[in-house]
Design an enzyme around this catalytic site. Structure first.
Site, short mmCIF file in Angstrom:
data_model
loop_
_atom_site.label_atom_id
_atom_site.label_comp_id
_atom_site.label_asym_id
_atom_site.label_seq_id
_atom_site.Cartn_x
_atom_site.Cartn_y
_atom_site.Cartn_z
N GLU A 227 11.78 143.97 -28.85
CA GLU A 227 12.36 143.09 -29.85
C GLU A 227 11.95 143.56 -31.26
O GLU A 227 10.78 143.77 -31.53
CB GLU A 227 11.83 141.68 -29.59
N ASP B 134 7.36 139.37 -28.15
CA ASP B 134 6.19 138.62 -28.60
C ASP B 134 5.88 137.44 -27.69
O ASP B 134 6.75 136.95 -26.98
CB ASP B 134 6.43 138.09 -30.02
N ASP C 195 5.42 134.49 -28.54
CA ASP C 195 5.72 133.21 -29.21
C ASP C 195 7.08 132.67 -28.77
O ASP C 195 7.71 133.21 -27.86
CB ASP C 195 5.67 133.40 -30.73
N ASP D 146 10.06 132.58 -30.23
CA ASP D 146 11.18 133.49 -30.41
C ASP D 146 11.20 134.57 -29.33
O ASP D 146 12.24 134.89 -28.77
CB ASP D 146 11.11 134.17 -31.77
#
Ligand code: 0RA
Length: 633
Positions: free
Chosen positions: A424, A497, A499, A501
């Site tokens: 990403e 990641d 997180d 997102d």
């Protein structure tokens, strides 16, 4: 002396199971471990299917054991005629394949990994306790490691109840890990409850505080199953078409409802086992569905004389259906032994569907009309998608090798060692490029959120740049043209990641693979990388820790010497050397392999996470957010 001789025969009886557990339960990993529970539960479900039991209790004990209890007839405790001095119950628990109803009439499962018998569970346990309530008495027997009887079955008191309780403790010297995962069991138990109308299945997990309890009982059976699957989607109409048929050769039970989406969700079962590779029952269903809908269309003038019939795939767009058959001697075939081979089931299902769906369409004109208009639109979209796909093919042919410009490919041409990291963001993408082993690791950076394929038809999907790059890099086509033997890498690894997102992007990618390259997922080529969640500083030494458990262990070992603990949010917080060591180095990283053991559940997870229903999505995320393994759809 006599006792020793007997003990030896018993050990010999179950020895092959301990030598090759994989042959009996598939693996000694988590899937095999949970299989033990299903095996015991299957026996209780058999009692329920025979009309003798109405309730099954499954309890996970704090000491690692699992207890399965039913209110059936109880395993017979009297001497078995063929085994001198052994009770029938002991035979069931110590002789391979003796689990059957001794020549009874039930729909016993054969072949595949199911129905191997409770003796297999006994063989792979470090301890097993049996309790039977029958004929006014309570009977008990105990087994030690490997299924070795510790005593004879004996009556320990009176009882007014009937039923069987088996408690077992999986053998830690056999299994990679022995901790059951409640969510995995709950999913299968719910499916069992859907498939067996009215059966009450009560699950309790005594391990957490507070104790987790859940009861499943579906008066509507398959109708409830279909409603449940479509609840996360937008049903085309309220009604569920459902019918059943019983004949000499077996039973068919079918429920179906369309939704406004574009995917086909036919889930078939034989004797409660998911037949993910399809088979005769599914073939018969599809053929009759196409026939019944076209026949109705011709009769009502919805298809003009000069026009062609609607295709099966157009009729099945947005269809959620469950086809469940029960039969005497199921033949499980195919790569994963989940394809039903019995030809008599094709004709039974085909005949039942032709007749009963035909009647249903006659009786429900508004619904029939909606089915027609959806299928007609699907046919039009199919033509548009074909054009778009031809265009993409021609374009990639013109552009030479057809690899996307931003792919940093690996140099090896031996695809069994090649890995594709889908990363990403451009900056994480360039760290990964610096970090990788360029011989075997390729990097494809993707920009921001990819298109949500759950809400787009094929023609739109093919115009999306990120999707095009993915298709080209993987190199094996798409959807029904997907050829898994053409895939350019052995491992497709999603690196995002830790997180919110990142988790969204991961889900979008997994949805794409599940929907459009399902063989890739089914054959275990899709992985999720696990970048560390924490870093801890002791003096000048930084240590990366993959999760909270690793952090706890680390803190305990370095008491008082760690001031700085950091929660890592992005891949960008590591330099390329750290990214290599923690996440990409095949020698030290941990990867999660994505599996779709239960396609109906994977379908549901995709719809919940990516579909229209915001409430369902929020609920799902809240329920599963703490469990990293929810990715393991
Ligand atoms: C053999 C024969 C009968 C029942 C069972 C086995 C039986 C096995 C299990 C395993 C878990 N729960 C079970 N309940 C029953 C038939 C006995 C009869 O005819 O009374």
């Amino acid at each position: 002396m006599a006792y020793d001789a007997k003990a030896i025969t018993v050990l010999k009886g179950l020895d092959p199971v301990r030598k090759r557990p994989g042959m009996y339960i598939g693996s000694t990993g988590p899937s095999g471990l949970h299989h033990l529970v299903y095996e015991v539960v299957d026996n209780s479900v058999d009692e329920a299917m025979a009309g003798e039991a109405t309730r099954i209790d499954i309890t996970l004990l704090t000491d690692g054991g699992c207890r399965v209890s039913d209110n059936g007839r109880g395993i017979p405790v009297d001497d078995h005629p063929d085994y001198k001095g052994k009770s029938a119950a002991e035979v069931v628990l110590t002789v391979l394949h003796a689990g059957g109803k001794f020549g009874g009439e039930g729909y016993k499962v054969s072949g595949g990994l199911h129905g191997v018998g409770v003796s297999v569970v006994n063989a792979l346990s470090s301890r097993l306790d049996l309790e039977v309530h029958r004929d006014g008495g309570k009977w008990v027997q105990h087994y030690a490691k490997g299924g070795k009887p510790q005593d004879k079955i004996s009556q320990v008191g009176p009882s007014k109840k009937r039923g069987t309780t088996i408690t077992f403790w999986p053998d830690a010297t056999i299994f990679e890990e022995t901790e059951f995962r409640a969510q995995t069991l709950l999913e299968r138990l719910r499916e069992m409850a859907f498939l067996n109308k009215g059966l009450e299945i009560c699950f309790r997990d005594d391990r957490p505080e507070p104790v987790l309890e859940q009861t499943f009982r579906f008066a509507g059976g398959l109708t409830d199953f279909v409603k449940h699957l479509n609840a996360t989607k937008e049903p085309l109409f309220k009604r569920v078409a459902a019918f059943e048929e019983t004949s000499e050769t077996g039973e068919v039970d079918i429920a179906m409802q369309w939704n406004t989406g574009y995917y086909e969700g036919i889930h078939s079962f034989a004797n409660n086992i998911a037949t993910t590779e399809g088979g005769m029952h599914e073939e018969g269903f599809k053929k009759a569905l196409t026939n019944a809908v076209n026949k109705y269309g011709r009769a009502k003038g919805l298809i003009k004389e000069k026009d062609d019939n609607l295709l099966g795939e157009d009729i099945r767009e947005g269809l959620t259906a469950i086809v469940s058959v029960k039969l005497r001697n199921p033949q499980f075939e195919g790569q994963t032994k989940t394809k039903l081979g019995n030809t008599e089931m094709r004709s039974l299902v085909e005949k039942a569907t032709n007749e009963k769906l035909g009647d249903w369409l006659e009786e429900h004109p508004p619904e029939a009309k909606q089915i027609f208009s959806k299928a007609t639109t699907a046919a039009r979209a199919r033509l548009a998608a074909r054009q778009a796909r031809d265009l993409t093919r021609r374009k990639s042919a013109l552009e030479g090798a057809g690899l996307p410009g931003k792919l940093a490919d690996c140099s090896s041409r031996d695809r069994s060692e090649c890995e594709l990291f889908i990363v990403e963001g451009n900056s994480a993408g360039s760290s990964a490029k610096d970090a990788r082993d360029p011989r075997i690791q390729a990097i494809l950076p993707i920009r921001g959120k990819i298109l949500n394929v759950e809400r787009a038809r094929m023609d739109k999907m093919l115009k999306n740049a990120e999707i095009q790059a993915l298709i080209q890099a993987i190199g094996a086509g798409l959807a029904e043209d997907f050829a898994v033997d053409k895939v350019r890498y052995d491992k497709i690894i999603v690196l995002a990641d830790a997180d919110v997102d990142g988790s969204h992007i991961r889900t979008l990618l997994l949805t794409f693979f599940f929907r459009q390259m399902s063989d890739l997922v089914e054959q275990g080529h899709v992985y999720v990388a696990q970048p560390p969640l924490f870093s801890a500083l002791v003096g000048k030494t930084k240590t990366y820790l993959k999760d909270e458990a690793a952090l706890d262990v680390f803190l305990a070992g370095n008491e008082g010497r760690t001031p700085v603990i950091q929660r890592l949010k992005g891949l960008g917080e590591m330099d390329f050397q750290e990214l290599w060591e923690t996440t990409m180095d095949p020698g030290s990283r941990t990867l999660l392999q994505v599996s779709v053991e239960q396609a109906a559940i994977a379908d549901e997870v995709c719809s919940v996470l990516m579909g229209e229903n915001v409430e369902a999505r929020r609920g799902f995320i809240q329920q599963n957010a703490k469990d990293v393994r929810f990715l393991d759809i």
